[in-house]
Design a protein around this motif. Structure first.
Motif, mmCIF file in Angstrom:
data_model
loop_
_atom_site.group_PDB
_atom_site.id
_atom_site.type_symbol
_atom_site.label_atom_id
_atom_site.label_comp_id
_atom_site.label_asym_id
_atom_site.label_seq_id
_atom_site.Cartn_x
_atom_site.Cartn_y
_atom_site.Cartn_z
ATOM 1 N N SER A 1 -1.106 65.882 49.324
ATOM 2 C CA SER A 1 -2.080 66.552 49.657
ATOM 3 C C SER A 1 -2.014 65.925 51.272
ATOM 4 C CB SER A 1 -2.926 64.626 48.774
ATOM 5 O OG SER A 1 -2.649 64.060 49.213
ATOM 6 N N ILE A 2 -3.567 66.281 51.859
ATOM 7 C CA ILE A 2 -3.349 65.627 53.344
ATOM 8 C C ILE A 2 -4.683 64.898 53.534
ATOM 9 C CG2 ILE A 2 -3.164 66.554 55.362
ATOM 10 C CD1 ILE A 2 -1.726 68.289 54.933
ATOM 11 N N HIS A 3 -5.352 64.038 53.933
ATOM 12 C CA HIS A 3 -5.815 63.058 54.393
ATOM 13 C C HIS A 3 -6.437 62.700 55.439
ATOM 14 C CE1 HIS A 3 -6.011 62.231 49.392
ATOM 15 N NE2 HIS A 3 -5.001 62.725 49.901
ATOM 16 N N GLY A 4 -7.332 62.244 56.550
ATOM 17 C CA GLY A 4 -7.583 61.864 57.777
ATOM 18 C C GLY A 4 -8.617 61.755 57.690
ATOM 19 N N SER A 5 -9.221 61.091 58.626
ATOM 20 C CA SER A 5 -10.880 61.656 59.414
ATOM 21 C C SER A 5 -11.115 62.266 60.870
ATOM 22 C CB SER A 5 -10.995 59.985 59.322
ATOM 23 O OG SER A 5 -10.387 58.731 60.166
ATOM 24 N N VAL A 6 -12.343 62.134 61.045
ATOM 25 C CA VAL A 6 -12.543 63.201 62.154
ATOM 26 C C VAL A 6 -13.709 62.068 63.267
ATOM 27 C CG1 VAL A 6 -13.845 65.101 63.638
ATOM 28 C CG2 VAL A 6 -12.279 64.885 61.664
ATOM 29 N N PHE B 1 -11.484 63.716 55.082
ATOM 30 C CA PHE B 1 -11.927 64.957 54.838
ATOM 31 C C PHE B 1 -10.718 65.175 54.065
ATOM 32 C CE2 PHE B 1 -8.856 64.666 58.305
ATOM 33 C CZ PHE B 1 -7.674 65.228 58.278
ATOM 34 N N GLN B 2 -10.155 66.120 53.405
ATOM 35 C CA GLN B 2 -9.356 65.591 51.892
ATOM 36 C C GLN B 2 -8.876 67.294 51.637
ATOM 37 O OE1 GLN B 2 -9.265 63.304 48.362
ATOM 38 N NE2 GLN B 2 -10.963 64.217 48.372
ATOM 39 N N PHE B 3 -7.332 67.510 51.751
ATOM 40 C CA PHE B 3 -7.006 68.490 50.852
ATOM 41 C C PHE B 3 -5.861 68.177 49.700
ATOM 42 C CE2 PHE B 3 -8.341 70.205 55.356
ATOM 43 C CZ PHE B 3 -8.772 71.235 55.072
ATOM 44 N N THR B 4 -6.576 68.745 48.511
ATOM 45 C CA THR B 4 -4.949 68.345 47.567
ATOM 46 C C THR B 4 -4.369 70.025 47.069
ATOM 47 O OG1 THR B 4 -6.971 68.648 46.054
ATOM 48 C CG2 THR B 4 -6.706 66.277 47.065
ATOM 49 N N GLY B 5 -3.322 69.466 46.332
ATOM 50 C CA GLY B 5 -2.761 70.759 46.145
ATOM 51 C C GLY B 5 -1.875 71.329 46.885
ATOM 52 N N VAL B 6 -1.707 71.028 48.419
ATOM 53 C CA VAL B 6 -1.205 71.515 49.300
ATOM 54 C C VAL B 6 0.436 71.548 49.338
ATOM 55 C CG1 VAL B 6 -1.205 71.681 51.558
ATOM 56 C CG2 VAL B 6 -2.934 70.317 50.870
ATOM 57 N N PRO B 7 0.979 73.202 49.499
ATOM 58 C CA PRO B 7 1.886 73.511 49.435
ATOM 59 C C PRO B 7 2.981 71.921 49.787
ATOM 60 C CG PRO B 7 1.185 75.285 48.722
ATOM 61 C CD PRO B 7 0.385 74.000 48.808
ATOM 62 N N SER B 8 4.982 72.415 50.092
ATOM 63 C CA SER B 8 5.399 71.932 50.955
ATOM 64 C C SER B 8 5.872 72.766 52.061
ATOM 65 C CB SER B 8 6.680 70.982 50.453
ATOM 66 O OG SER B 8 7.805 71.711 49.323
ATOM 67 N N GLY B 9 6.112 72.346 52.929
ATOM 68 C CA GLY B 9 5.973 73.055 54.603
ATOM 69 C C GLY B 9 5.561 72.890 55.999
ATOM 70 N N HIS C 1 6.432 67.435 52.916
ATOM 71 C CA HIS C 1 7.431 67.477 51.989
ATOM 72 C C HIS C 1 6.861 67.586 50.883
ATOM 73 C CE1 HIS C 1 8.558 65.533 55.830
ATOM 74 N NE2 HIS C 1 10.286 65.983 55.515
ATOM 75 N N SER C 2 7.745 67.786 49.986
ATOM 76 C CA SER C 2 7.467 67.770 48.617
ATOM 77 C C SER C 2 6.528 66.871 47.494
ATOM 78 C CB SER C 2 8.164 68.555 48.160
ATOM 79 O OG SER C 2 7.659 69.053 46.101
ATOM 80 N N GLY C 3 5.917 66.377 47.637
ATOM 81 C CA GLY C 3 4.935 65.942 46.719
ATOM 82 C C GLY C 3 4.382 64.455 47.070
ATOM 83 N N GLU C 4 4.247 64.736 48.612
ATOM 84 C CA GLU C 4 4.473 64.143 49.705
ATOM 85 C C GLU C 4 2.026 63.956 49.784
ATOM 86 O OE1 GLU C 4 5.031 62.994 54.258
ATOM 87 O OE2 GLU C 4 5.269 64.834 53.850
#
Length: 358
Positions: free
Chosen positions: A52-57, A93-101, A122-125
């Motif tokens: 997953s990827i998280h952050g703020s603006v 904001f957040q994105f879940t279920g993101v494949p590694s890469g 990375h995988s599972g990061e």
């Protein structure tokens, strides 16, 4: 009886021996199934875990932005289609279920410069991005603002108040702008008052009072300082009353414009006729030309009032009023001719307007 019991026990023991033998002998038909049932199943191979990827603006001062669009894109054969989310009230904001890469975040909002952030997941990061600063767009949009007629007239009036012949003598009542909008009553009174209190107006009254003193005109005033003061007061009163009545009060009531509209084009003959005609005609607030009732009636009114302060020997009632009116019209025609052919060249602060059309 005992013999039967012994034989039964022997048979039972033989049966148990045969059952035990069948479990241990692999040559028996049921042996493979039994052996297989005793073995543990092999472990399953689990797929690569998503992250997953998280952050703020935020802005440059750290204030959060709500409703900003954040788009996630990934490359490669196993990449998911681009996804877009909007920041919450907290700016996150957040994105879940993101494949590694490798991935790319595109942050955009109307009126702001688009920001792009790249990285590798990375995988599972669970990746927490640094706060993304969204600056204002540097490009400016063109906004067309249309001013009202009153605002345009106000701006042109300020230009007219800067018009002075030789940089000294007021030239306030001349319009060089083509198709200038009319003045409202407040602006007409402002221009009349501004002209009446100008230092040059006082100097002109003093100059003509000196000439009258020298020629002993209006002898009823006498001579000396007292006679000069009376002549000065009469000259200034004539100008003040004529200006206020003919250029402010009546133009406001009759909806007429007291200014001279510079022509500047056409033949010399047409410009001469135009200048002379403007001593008895004027432009109405509607934009149409009409008889200059304001100037004519204002001249008569000023002449009638002057009978109150001129010497008794010089008060000839209606005759003086009409004499002053005739002198005023002739003076206005001469002044207009100067305006049309000479004054503009002698006025340094004339706005750069195109000449009006006939």
């Amino acid at each position: 009886m005992i013999l039967l019991l012994v034989l039964g026990l022997a048979a039972t023991g033989q049966s148990q021996q045969l059952r035990s033998t069948s479990l241990q002998d692999p040559s028996l038909p049921d042996a493979p199934q039994a052996a297989a049932s005793l073995q543990a199943p092999p472990p399953e191979q689990s797929p690569t875990a998503n992250g997953s990827i998280h952050g703020s603006v935020v802005d440059r001062d750290g204030a959060v932005y709500e409703g900003v669009h954040v788009t996630l894109t990934q490359a490669g054969p196993s990449a998911a289609p681009p996804r877009t989310v909007s920041t919450e009230a907290s700016g996150r904001f957040q994105f879940t279920g993101v494949p590694s890469g490798p991935y790319q975040l595109t942050v955009s909002a109307e009126g702001f410069a688009t920001q792009v952030v790249t990285g590798f997941l990375h995988s599972g990061e669970t990746f927490e991005s640094l706060a993304i600063i969204l600056p204002f767009a540097t490009a400016t949009s063109q906004v067309e603002v249309t001013a009202s007629h009153e605002e345009v007239a106000e701006a042109q009036l300020k230009d007219e108040e800067q018009q002075r012949v030789f940089g000294v003598i007021p030239n306030f009542y001349v319009v060089y702008a083509p198709n200038a909008p009319p003045l409202n009553p407040r602006q007409k009174f402002h221009l009349a008052w501004r002209s009446s209190i100008d230092p040059v107006t006082f100097l002109a009254a003093g100059f003509f009072a000196g000439i009258e003193q020298d020629t002993n005109e209006f002898s009823g005033y006498g001579q000396g300082a007292k006679g000069y003061a009376k002549r000065f007061g009469a000259n200034y009163a004539d100008d003040f009353i004529g200006t206020m009545i003919g250029s402010a009060i009546l133009p406001s009531l009759l909806k007429q414009d007291p200014r001279y509209f510079y022509k500047g084009t056409g033949t010399t003959r047409s410009r001469i006729l135009y200048a002379i005609a403007n001593s008895v005609v004027c432009k109405g607030d509607s934009g149409k030309w009409q008889a200059n009732y304001s100037g004519i009636l204002g001249g008569l009114a000023a002449g009638g009032i002057s009978n109150l302060y001129y010497p008794a020997s010089n008060r000839n009632g209606v005759t003086l009023s009409f004499e002053n009116l005739g002198i005023g019209i002739a003076g206005s025609a001469a002044q207009n001719l100067f305006q049309e052919f000479l004054v503009r060249k002698l006025t340094p602060k004339v706005p750069n307007y195109s000449p009006s059309r006939p």
